[in-house]
Design a protein around this motif. Structure first.
Motif, PDB file in Angstrom:
ATOM      1  N   CYS A 138      50.968  36.601  49.600  1.00 15.73           N
ATOM      2  CA  CYS A 138      50.963  37.720  48.805  1.00 15.73           C
ATOM      3  C   CYS A 138      50.749  38.925  49.180  1.00 15.73           C
ATOM      4  O   CYS A 138      49.988  39.215  50.168  1.00 15.73           O
ATOM      5  N   CYS A 140      49.160  41.268  48.293  1.00 18.10           N
ATOM      6  CA  CYS A 140      47.744  42.183  48.458  1.00 18.10           C
ATOM      7  C   CYS A 140      47.194  41.940  49.579  1.00 18.10           C
ATOM      8  O   CYS A 140      46.177  42.796  49.956  1.00 18.10           O
ATOM      9  N   CYS A 141      47.128  40.972  50.451  1.00 20.15           N
ATOM     10  CA  CYS A 141      46.337  41.002  51.862  1.00 20.15           C
ATOM     11  C   CYS A 141      47.520  40.768  52.708  1.00 20.15           C
ATOM     12  O   CYS A 141      47.871  41.433  53.614  1.00 20.15           O
ATOM     13  N   HIS A 220      38.915  37.955  47.312  1.00 21.19           N
ATOM     14  CA  HIS A 220      39.006  38.963  48.784  1.00 21.19           C
ATOM     15  C   HIS A 220      38.201  40.172  48.295  1.00 21.19           C
ATOM     16  O   HIS A 220      38.355  40.949  47.548  1.00 21.19           O
ATOM     17  N   HIS A 315      41.367  35.301  44.256  1.00 22.34           N
ATOM     18  CA  HIS A 315      42.569  34.091  44.658  1.00 22.34           C
ATOM     19  C   HIS A 315      41.849  32.879  44.310  1.00 22.34           C
ATOM     20  O   HIS A 315      40.741  32.520  44.234  1.00 22.34           O
TER      21      HIS A 315
HETATM   22 ZN   LIG Z   1      45.832  37.869  48.598  1.00 17.98          ZN
END
Ligand SMILES: [Zn+2]
Ligand SMILES: Nc1nc2c(ncn2[C@@H]2O[C@H](COP(=O)(O)OP(=O)(O)OP(=O)(O)O)[C@@H](O)[C@H]2O)c(=O)[nH]1
Length: 429
Positions: A138, A140-141, A220, A315
């Motif tokens: 993903c 996002c991280c 996260h 998550h």
């Molecule tokens: Zn993530």
């Protein structure tokens, strides 16, 4: 920091903004009229529509300091739970053949983009101008830096060639960190701006998603304060500037259910307009160039956190992806065995199909299936694309010219055990 003008720096200016309405006492009988004409700058002052559209316009370009301006490219983020119809929406936007030159950025989970491509999305008579696949994981991280770099490169290498970007997030991504990325990254911030977040919902399954809370979802980031009875679907709805309630054909005229759907969604997001659609049929003007952040983006960019309530990212660690690759199937008989002896028992577990397929003690569940199946029929090559959402699946004719030498299946769901699924497949191959 890019010198995007901030609305806050504007002073109220009588001849420009016209007369301020006299003090509003709240007793006026045309109160709605008055409020319709004035808009706040996110602070206390009010400004005219003309000024807002001028600020939005200015947000679309950034002054390079030498008097020249660079046009910033609007980005629309398309989010929504697994199988809700995001790719279908992309296809519909392309088929409307808008005058815009659109680039698509895919951030699919489970490395299933070539399956997506096998149903090539055509923009008029050509595929989308650019198709950037950010691959597995993903944004996002795990993929953040790669993602930012790839998007920056794409924008820089095609100046003038792209005038709109659509970013489809993976079905189980929290959209906030992806949107934040466009704000916080210096490079991106100067070349693109977020026009809006569109959330596509599967009308048939969305309530199930919202009820599927679990203590196993993890966050996260530090100082997790948000209570744990939230799911990714909650955030995808909360962040939406437009909500598309797709698959309305699956609801029929069950007005009771529609009312429960409406109130549940309104509880989470009471402002975003929402549209009922079938196969994501909706006109572009409801989705693109909506300047959903026109005002906020012109507020001092440094305080973008108040837009995304700087919260950690959610998550759901119960979710995982199983990807299988295997040789082409030999003819219709083996293909029939594949459907009857493998695919259906897996997807129809809740309909009594043998559920001892997976040994793990968890209540496993397949939520999304994508497959590219090659069948060799006496020298003839047939390609099928499988698109499944929970227990329903479609088999679509794929493009026989697709470059793939083996079959590929991607399952995304809860508590999936690759070895068990592989064993079931081996029994029929
Ligand atoms: Zn993530
Ligand atoms: N009955 C019905 N099926 C739909 C509708 N919209 C999409 N589908 C089907 O639902 C399946 C999933 O649609 P996609 O557009 O791939 O969904 P997605 O959100 O991109 O899926 P992921 O990227 O895996 O999260 C496909 O088989 C579509 O043909 C609809 O309105 N009604």
């Amino acid at each position: 920091m890019s010198n995007v003008p901030a609305l806050k720096n504007y002073k109220f200016d009588r001849e420009e903004d016209g007369e301020l309405p006299t003090l509003v006492t709240g007793q006026e009988d045309n109160l709605n009229e008055i409020f319709k004409q004035v808009k706040s700058d996110g602070g206390t002052r009010i400004v005219s529509d003309a000024k807002i559209s001028r600020v939005n316009k200015q947000n679309e370009t950034v002054d390079l300091g030498d008097g020249s301006h660079k046009k910033r490219i609007p980005v629309t983020i398309i989010t929504g739970y697994l199988g809700s119809g995001k790719s279908t929406l992309l296809e519909k936007i392309a088929l409307q053949g808008s005058d815009k030159k659109i680039a698509v950025i895919l951030n699919e989970f489970g490395d299933s983009s070539e399956i997506e491509k096998a149903m090539t999305i055509r923009n008029g008579d050509a595929a989308y101008e650019e198709w950037l696949d950010l691959g597995n994981g993903c944004l996002c991280c795990s993929l953040k830096n790669v993602g930012v770099k790839a998007i920056e490169d794409m924008v820089d290498r095609s100046p003038g060639k792209i005038d709109y970007i659509l970013l489809e997030t993976s079905g189980i991504a929290d959209p906030a960190p992806i949107a934040k990325m466009f704000w916080q990254d210096e490079g991106l911030n100067s070349s693109v701006y977020i026009d809006g977040i569109i959330t596509v919902l599967d009308s048939e399954h969305i309530l199930k998603c919202l009820d599927d809370v679990s203590e196993e979802t993890h966050w996260h980031g530090e100082n997790v304060t948000v209570e744990n009875n939230l799911t990714i679907a909650h955030f995808q709805i909360a962040m939406a500037d437009r909500i598309i309630l797709n698959k309305i054909d699956k609801i029929g005229d069950n007005s009771e259910y529609l009312r429960s759907l409406d109130s549940r969604i309104r509880e989470i997001n009471s402002v975003a307009p929402f549209y009922f659609t079938k196969f994501a049929e909706i006109s572009l003007d409801k989705l693109l160039d909506i300047h959903a952040y026109g005002m906020e983006i012109s507020l001092d960019n440094n305080d973008s956190s108040n837009l995304w309530e700087d919260r950690p990212t959610l998550h759901d660690s119960r979710m995982n992806t199983v990807m299988l690759k295997f040789r082409p199937l030999k003819g219709e008989i083996e293909y029939g065995r594949f459907l009857k002896g493998f695919l259906r028992p897996l997807l129809w577990k809740n309909f009594g199909a043998s559920d001892n397929i997976q040994k793990n003690q968890h209540d496993w569940e397949i939520q999304r299936t994508k497959g590219l199946i090659i069948i060799n029929n006496e020298g003839e090559r047939d390609v099928k694309v499988i698109q499944g959402v929970r227990d329903t699946y479609d088999i679509l004719q794929g493009d026989p010219k697709v470059e793939a030498e083996e079959c590929k299946l991607v399952f995304i769901g809860k508590y999936l055990v690759k070895a068990d699924i592989e064993k079931l497949l081996k029994n029929i191959l």
